[in-house]
Design an enzyme around this catalytic site. Structure first.
Site, PDB file in Angstrom:
ATOM      1  N   LYS A  53       0.901  -1.019  -0.057  1.00  0.00           N
ATOM      2  CA  LYS A  53       0.040  -0.015  -0.075  1.00  0.00           C
ATOM      3  C   LYS A  53       0.886   1.293  -0.077  1.00  0.00           C
ATOM      4  O   LYS A  53       0.695   2.180  -0.628  1.00  0.00           O
ATOM      5  CB  LYS A  53      -0.984  -0.126   1.151  1.00  0.00           C
ATOM      6  CG  LYS A  53      -1.953  -1.151   0.938  1.00  0.00           C
ATOM      7  CD  LYS A  53      -2.897  -1.227   2.335  1.00  0.00           C
ATOM      8  CE  LYS A  53      -3.696  -2.632   2.234  1.00  0.00           C
ATOM      9  NZ  LYS A  53      -4.412  -2.939   3.322  1.00  0.00           N
ATOM     10  N   GLN A  97      -4.774  -1.224   9.741  1.00  0.00           N
ATOM     11  CA  GLN A  97      -4.773  -2.659   8.982  1.00  0.00           C
ATOM     12  C   GLN A  97      -5.321  -3.708   9.815  1.00  0.00           C
ATOM     13  O   GLN A  97      -5.151  -3.749  11.243  1.00  0.00           O
ATOM     14  CB  GLN A  97      -3.245  -3.089   8.444  1.00  0.00           C
ATOM     15  CG  GLN A  97      -2.988  -4.239   7.865  1.00  0.00           C
ATOM     16  CD  GLN A  97      -3.739  -4.273   6.661  1.00  0.00           C
ATOM     17  OE1 GLN A  97      -3.582  -3.142   5.810  1.00  0.00           O
ATOM     18  NE2 GLN A  97      -3.954  -5.388   6.018  1.00  0.00           N
ATOM     19  N   ASP A 120     -10.809   3.224   3.772  1.00  0.00           N
ATOM     20  CA  ASP A 120     -10.987   1.701   3.587  1.00  0.00           C
ATOM     21  C   ASP A 120     -12.517   1.545   3.442  1.00  0.00           C
ATOM     22  O   ASP A 120     -12.971   0.424   3.240  1.00  0.00           O
ATOM     23  CB  ASP A 120     -10.568   0.987   4.938  1.00  0.00           C
ATOM     24  CG  ASP A 120      -9.434   0.330   4.903  1.00  0.00           C
ATOM     25  OD1 ASP A 120      -9.137  -0.198   3.722  1.00  0.00           O
ATOM     26  OD2 ASP A 120      -8.791  -0.060   5.872  1.00  0.00           O
TER      27      ASP A 120
HETATM   28  N1  GUN Z   1      -7.129  -6.589   6.015  1.00  0.00           N
HETATM   29  C1  GUN Z   1      -7.362  -7.534   4.983  1.00  0.00           C
HETATM   30  N2  GUN Z   1      -7.816  -6.662   4.041  1.00  0.00           N
HETATM   31  C2  GUN Z   1      -7.846  -5.250   4.523  1.00  0.00           C
HETATM   32  C3  GUN Z   1      -8.160  -3.856   4.292  1.00  0.00           C
HETATM   33  O1  GUN Z   1      -8.671  -3.961   2.702  1.00  0.00           O
HETATM   34  N3  GUN Z   1      -8.059  -3.018   4.848  1.00  0.00           N
HETATM   35  C4  GUN Z   1      -7.714  -3.283   6.077  1.00  0.00           C
HETATM   36  N4  GUN Z   1      -7.478  -2.374   6.852  1.00  0.00           N
HETATM   37  N5  GUN Z   1      -7.421  -4.226   6.550  1.00  0.00           N
HETATM   38  C5  GUN Z   1      -7.264  -5.286   5.856  1.00  0.00           C
END
Ligand code: GUN
Length: 281
Positions: A53, A97, A120
């Protein structure tokens, strides 16, 4: 029939180039879109995701901050960090996350994020906006799936879409997005009886369970479009999705591979959401 691939890497390259151009236009107005990524603990999969990311941010010219905290961080300390990022004018998107360590209430942390920075799309304000059809941040994975359908010019109106999985992150928002495009939507889950009878009626199938071979060739109507959100390992340790790709590709008209399908699109849509958060200024 051998299905055509919907290439998530190629589509991501195209969309990220467009994001890059819009980032440059914002920078000309002295605004640099900024994403804060917060990782608590040392989950190896999460470490890979957050690295990707941050790299994607840098590649598109955005500002990014990666905060890594030990698993011992308290809930109160994490909430304080979120508050600080809410106040930080250089940050337009905040991503905590998941999963978080068990002693932290993930929902409480998500609700602490300023909805205007909820790139998100997990905040109840974002979920409520999607539910009611008003503008808001869409969760990145199902949003990426919608972009993949758009890329093949697929018109969902009147089509039967079957979503396998009912998570808050993928299954439920996916169903709402498909519904918004006038599909007839069925949501299936672990308690669904006779999944095959339902998937055989589907024009579009989204598999988002997190289990290998949830969808096999005998469960797919010839010509259906199959999107595979799964991210699993096979017996040889190789990355694979929820769909039996080798079998299903002989029946479907379009299919997304794993890797190189939905995965890169998730990060691409995070870039889009962060950019659009900054563009609102
Ligand atoms: N854990 C797995 N996929 C995601 C996501 O798209 N965003 C976040 N914040 N955590 C995750």
């Amino acid at each position: 029939m051998t299905a055509q691939l919907i290439d998530g890497n190629a589509l991501s390259r195209q969309l990220r180039a467009e994001v890059g151009a819009r980032v440059s236009a914002l920078k000309a107005r002295d605004i640099t879109p900024g994403l804060a990524v917060v990782l608590v603990g040392d989950n190896p999969a999460s470490q890979v995701y957050v690295r990707n990311k941050v790299k994607a941010c840098n590649d598109t010219g955005m500002h990014s901050v990666l905060e890594t905290w030990p698993a011992s961080l308290s809930e109160a300390e994490l909430l304080a960090r979120v508050q600080a990022l809410n106040q930080d004018a250089s940050i337009h998107g905040i991503l905590v996350q998941l999963p978080l360590p068990a002693h932290i209430d993930a929902q409480k942390v998500i609700e602490a994020i300023d909805p205007g920075k909820d790139v998100d799309g997990f905040h109840i304000a974002s979920a409520g906006a999607l539910m009611t059809g008003i503008p808001g941040f869409w969760p990145c994975t199902p949003y990426g799936c919608m972009k993949m359908l758009e890329s093949i010019g697929y018109n969902l109106k009147g089509k039967h879409a079957v979503v396998i999985g009912r998570s808050n992150i993928v299954g439920k928002p996916m169903a709402l997005m498909l519904l918004q495009q006038n599909a007839t939507v069925t949501i299936c889950h672990s308690g669904t009886q006779n999944l095959k009878a339902l998937t055989l009626q589907a024009d579009v199938i989204v598999a988002a369970v997190g289990k290998r071979n949830v969808l096999t060739a005998d469960m797919v109507k010839p010509g259906a479009v199959v999107l595979d959100v799964g991210m699993n390992r096979d017996d040889a340790g190789k990355l694979c999705g929820d769909v039996d790709f080798e079998g299903v590709k002989e029946v479907a008209s379009y299919i997304t591979p794993v890797p190189g399908g939905v995965g890169p699109m998730t990060i691409t849509m995070l870039m889009v959401n962060t950019l659009e958060s900054a563009e609102k200024l």
